[in-house]
Design an enzyme around this catalytic site. Structure first.
Site, PDB file in Angstrom:
ATOM      1  N   LYS A 165      63.192 -18.946 -25.350  1.00 17.72           N
ATOM      2  CA  LYS A 165      62.671 -17.411 -25.898  1.00 17.72           C
ATOM      3  C   LYS A 165      63.701 -17.161 -26.988  1.00 17.72           C
ATOM      4  O   LYS A 165      64.976 -16.673 -26.806  1.00 17.72           O
ATOM      5  CB  LYS A 165      62.554 -16.376 -24.772  1.00 17.72           C
ATOM      6  CG  LYS A 165      62.138 -17.098 -23.534  1.00 17.72           C
ATOM      7  CD  LYS A 165      60.486 -17.477 -24.006  1.00 17.72           C
ATOM      8  CE  LYS A 165      59.848 -17.753 -22.638  1.00 17.72           C
ATOM      9  NZ  LYS A 165      58.275 -18.596 -23.042  1.00 17.72           N
ATOM     10  N   LYS A 265      45.802 -19.510 -20.162  1.00 17.35           N
ATOM     11  CA  LYS A 265      46.406 -18.859 -19.031  1.00 17.35           C
ATOM     12  C   LYS A 265      45.168 -18.212 -18.378  1.00 17.35           C
ATOM     13  O   LYS A 265      44.564 -16.910 -19.041  1.00 17.35           O
ATOM     14  CB  LYS A 265      47.428 -17.732 -19.518  1.00 17.35           C
ATOM     15  CG  LYS A 265      48.575 -18.619 -19.922  1.00 17.35           C
ATOM     16  CD  LYS A 265      49.642 -17.499 -20.415  1.00 17.35           C
ATOM     17  CE  LYS A 265      51.161 -18.096 -20.984  1.00 17.35           C
ATOM     18  NZ  LYS A 265      52.073 -17.107 -21.335  1.00 17.35           N
TER      19      LYS A 265
HETATM   20 MG    MG Z   1      54.717 -17.665 -24.692  1.00 13.27          MG
END
Ligand code: MG
Length: 368
Positions: A165, A265
């Protein structure tokens, strides 16, 4: 068969460690998860989970999810849960939008369908075998040295694919992170740099054209328009995540050459039914995908992993297990778990995960 009762439990899921996204501008310490059980007049019950990653990651939050199910419950009672497409259409009519509230309902309906059919979800969703799916670590934002240490700790748990990240307002910091992590990566390991929409298009173009890295880059900017602009000006393959909600978004991204893959998702798209449609579209246009959920316990992870395992391997990058970040485990010993960098979906009929209700505490709501 008719839906006779919906029961909701709210679970507070503390993370084992604080987690930073998007260059450190978003911090998470605990998740607000909702477990749903759908009971039927035939005595079969199905389970689902919806767990936004905090309130700041997507336009979704725990109280909103439960309010959505409260709104939907009167229309769901009396419906046949073995028809998930019908249930999805009904929910869209009753409550446009709010896909995250619909996901646990849809997953519980698939669980019931699988139990009645005597088949595991990986097979109902198109798979031929309970294939082990490669899983990826998720590396919280930090200094290059901190992030490399986290990757090494994940490697010790078997992870060979990593989602690092990054993303901040200082291009030099991100260039340093990308170059250090790329250089430190052990042989056979892969990394995706997930920006979580933190960059402006100008920063994205500057950073990605200043490094030799040709690793995947995920969700560089906030909007699809901005990501299209970036994709045309960099050499890295692009994965899109947060800006993708509807089938129309995916068609648009494909037509405009915005990406080489997407995250699929259930919690962002509205459940397994919608996620399967997106997955099938991605297969048909040649995308590579991460199939996983937004967050939650091993229950939510397992639902998504069934879909991942039923996806042709050439179209899979890896799948993330959100429960690996939790300090508690509401379904101990059940569901898909990391075993040496891979996770395998259960082969029992349905979802293959059923919490012990006595371990969940008192329900927060019952609709019947
Ligand atoms: Mg992502």
């Amino acid at each position: 068969m008719k839906i006779s009762r919906l029961t909701l439990w709210r679970l507070d899921l503390p993370l084992a460690q604080p987690y930073w996204l998007s260059g450190g501008r978003l911090r998470f310490d605990r998740l607000d998860s909702t477990i749903l059980r759908i009971d039927t007049d035939a005595g079969v019950s199905g389970w689902g989970e919806g767990c936004p990653w905090g309130a700041s990651y997507l336009p979704a939050h725990g109280p909103g999810l439960r309010a959505g199910i409260e709104t939907l419950a009167p229309a769901l009672l009396g419906q046949d849960p073995r028809s998930p497409d019908h249930i999805c259409a009904l929910m869209d009519r009753q409550l446009p939008g709010h896909p995250y509230a619909k996901s646990p309902v849809d997953i519980a309906c698939w669980d019931i369908l699988g139990q009645v059919a005597g088949l595991p979800l990986w097979q109902l969703l198109g798979g031929t075998a309970p294939e082990p799916v490669q899983v990826n670590s998720s590396i919280s934002t930090g200094t290059p040295d901190e992030m490399i240490a986290r990757i090494e700790a994940s490697a010790a748990k078997g992870y060979r694919v990593h989602s690092a990240k990054i993303g901040g307002s200082d291009p030099a910091t991100d260039i340093a992170r990308i170059e250090a992590i790329s250089a430190a990566l052990a042989h056979g390991h892969r990394v995706t740099f997930d920006v979580n929409r933190a960059w402006t298009p100008g920063v994205a173009v500057e950073v990605l054209n200043s490094t030799a890295s040709r690793d995947w880059v995920e969700q560089p900017c906030e909007t699809l328009d901005q990501c299209v602009h970036v994709a045309a000006r960099v050499a890295n393959p692009i994965l899109l995540d947060e800006c993708m909600t509807t089938m129309a978004d995916h068609l648009d991204a494909w037509r405009r050459g915005a990406c080489e893959g997407v995250k699929v998702k259930p919690g962002r798209l509205g459940g397994l039914t919608r996620a399967r449609q997106i997955r099938d579209f991605g297969v048909s246009v040649g995308w590579q995908m991460h199939v996983e959920d937004v967050g939650g316990s091993a229950l939510a992870d397992t639902a998504a992993l069934h879909l991942a395992a039923s996806t042709p391997e050439v179209h899979r990058l890896a799948s993330w297990l959100g429960h690996d970040h939790l300090a508690t485990d509401p379904v101990p010993g059940q569901g898909a778990r990391n075993e040496g960098g891979f996770a395998t979906p259960p082969s029992a009929p349905g979802l293959g995960v059923a919490p012990d209700p006595s371990s969940l505490g008192d329900p927060i709501a019952v609709y019947e």
